[in-house]
Design a protein around this motif. Structure first.
Motif, short mmCIF file in Angstrom:
data_model
loop_
_atom_site.label_atom_id
_atom_site.label_comp_id
_atom_site.label_asym_id
_atom_site.label_seq_id
_atom_site.Cartn_x
_atom_site.Cartn_y
_atom_site.Cartn_z
N GLU A 351 0.83 -1.20 0.00
CA GLU A 351 0.00 0.00 0.00
C GLU A 351 0.87 1.26 0.00
N THR A 377 -6.01 -4.12 -4.37
CA THR A 377 -5.37 -3.15 -3.47
C THR A 377 -5.71 -1.73 -3.88
N ARG A 379 -8.42 -0.73 -5.44
CA ARG A 379 -9.82 -0.49 -5.08
C ARG A 379 -9.97 -0.30 -3.57
N HIS A 380 -9.20 -1.06 -2.80
CA HIS A 380 -9.30 -0.94 -1.35
C HIS A 380 -8.80 0.43 -0.88
N GLN A 383 -11.62 2.84 -1.75
CA GLN A 383 -12.76 2.70 -0.84
C GLN A 383 -12.48 3.32 0.52
N ARG A 384 -11.23 3.28 0.95
CA ARG A 384 -10.85 3.87 2.24
C ARG A 384 -10.55 5.36 2.12
#
Length: 392
Positions: A351, A377, A379-380, A383-384
């Motif tokens: 990340e 990763t 997309r995550h 989303q965060r």
């Protein structure tokens, strides 16, 4: 109506609000709701097409929000209005000292916006104001007429259930003031004497101590809370009557974590299954009924259609997208940083490498090839709200 508006103006001339100190530097930190880029991404899923927008701060008070709006949106032109001459004088000085130059201040009633302000606005901010109007629906309809197509409006209004004790104290002070009601300095002194005199186990005293006492050390805050001459508090049903009257689209609450049923019912699959059968507004009402003390306010976004949404679920759409860091992060570059809501986030090595590669030029496809990270990763992170995605 004119008498009530005059009374509100007199309160804020006596106690300009909010009483945040002035500074010779830009305001500290951020509120992502006042960043056009962050707000647009939250509401639509992607970065806006342009940043040279018009912003209206509708009910700016002493200019705390105005200062942030100018500094968080460096290409925007900001108009700030308020009914209080005293509060506006502080707001002008605040922005002069901080270097917030792209702002025009105007003294006017919020209900006059539709007829007195030229043009339309891409972002309208109205925090803690509409609930102090004699008729909030007239106010929100006036603002709605000035919102551009595809524009966003961020609103903050009071919740009735979480302010039950405040309402009781407001009523007690008003009764004891009698004909002196409207003498706000007397109201503050009387209210402080009440809190000092009531037994320590009194629920009004307990609530004040556990929730409000820190900010209410300042008379400006105490007056705004307990001796305001005009206040309308909402519940979920009346809130959506208010929203529907605006003619705008409800985008969502800007504190979505609070409105997740899993927070309250997640340990019972049976209750969750029943709750899933409810409509959206009924689910919100269920949460309010189950956690009423916490609903002191509502903060939410409205939009004037068309407002296109993006979910980036298709690889063919995501790969050519251009990611960049969310504009409201603190502590970058580091594996440990604060996110848009000032929550501590720990980044994994992949990340961290991905965020380091988000230069606002490289596509997702190029970053994947460079770092070896997978699309899940990316997309995550999106989303965060650690990254914002733009169409190429």
């Amino acid at each position: 109506m004119s008498d009530l508006r005059a009374a509100v103006a007199q309160l804020y001339n006596t106690y300009p609000f909010p009483p945040d100190p002035l500074s010779d530097a830009p305001p500290p930190g951020y509120n992502w709701r006042w960043s056009w880029t962050a707000a647009h991404s939250f509401c639509t899923g992607r970065a806006p097409d342009r940043d040279n927008i018009r912003i209206l701060d509708a009910g700016c008070g002493t200019g705390n929000t105005t200062d942030y709006l100018v500094h968080l949106n460096p290409q925007a032109q900001v108009t700030a209005i308020d009914l209080s001459e005293g509060a506006l004088a502080v707001a002008r000085e605040r922005c002069r000292r901080s270097g917030a130059t792209r702002v025009e201040f105007r003294q006017m009633f919020l209900e006059e916006v539709a007829t007195q302000l030229p043009g339309e606005f891409d972002l309208i901010n109205s925090v803690g104001v509409l609930h102090h109007l004699p008729n909030p629906i007239v106010g929100i309809q006036s603002l709605a007429q000035k919102l551009a197509p595809g524009g966003l409006m961020h609103i903050f209004v009071y919740g009735a259930l979480g302010r039950w004790e405040i309402q009781r104290m407001q009523g007690a002070i008003a009764l004891l003031q009698g004909e002196q009601r409207g003498d706000y300095r007397d109201g503050v002194a009387l209210g402080r004497e009440l809190f000092a005199t009531l037994p320590p186990d009194n629920p009004l005293v307990q609530r004040e101590q556990e929730r409000w006492a820190g900010e209410n050390q300042r008379d400006e805050c105490f007056a705004d809370m307990y001796v305001h001459p005009c206040e309308v508090d909402y519940t979920i049903p009346t809130l959506f009557e208010f929203i529907d009257a605006s003619g705008l689209e409800f985008v969502g609450f800007s504190n979505p974590q609070f409105w997740q049923l899993e927070r309250l019912l997640g340990n019972s699959p049976q209750l969750m299954e029943r709750a899933k059968g409810l409509g959206e507004r009924d689910r919100y009402q269920l949460i309010e009924n189950l956690d009423p003390k916490a609903v002191t306010h509502y903060e939410f976004f409205l939009a004037r259609p068309p407002l296109e949404r993006w979910d980036w679920s298709e690889d063919a759409v995501l790969l050519p997208a251009i990611p960049r860091l969310h504009p409201c992060l603190h502590g970058w570059p580091s594996h440990s940083l604060f996110n848009h809501d000032y929550e501590l986030v720990q980044l994994s090595d992949p990340e961290f490498a991905t965020l380091s590669a988000c230069d606002g030029v490289s596509t997702v496809g190029a970053i994947v090839a460079q770092t070896g990270v997978d699309l899940a990763t990316i997309r995550h992170l999106w989303q965060r709200q650690l990254i914002i995605l733009a169409t190429s």
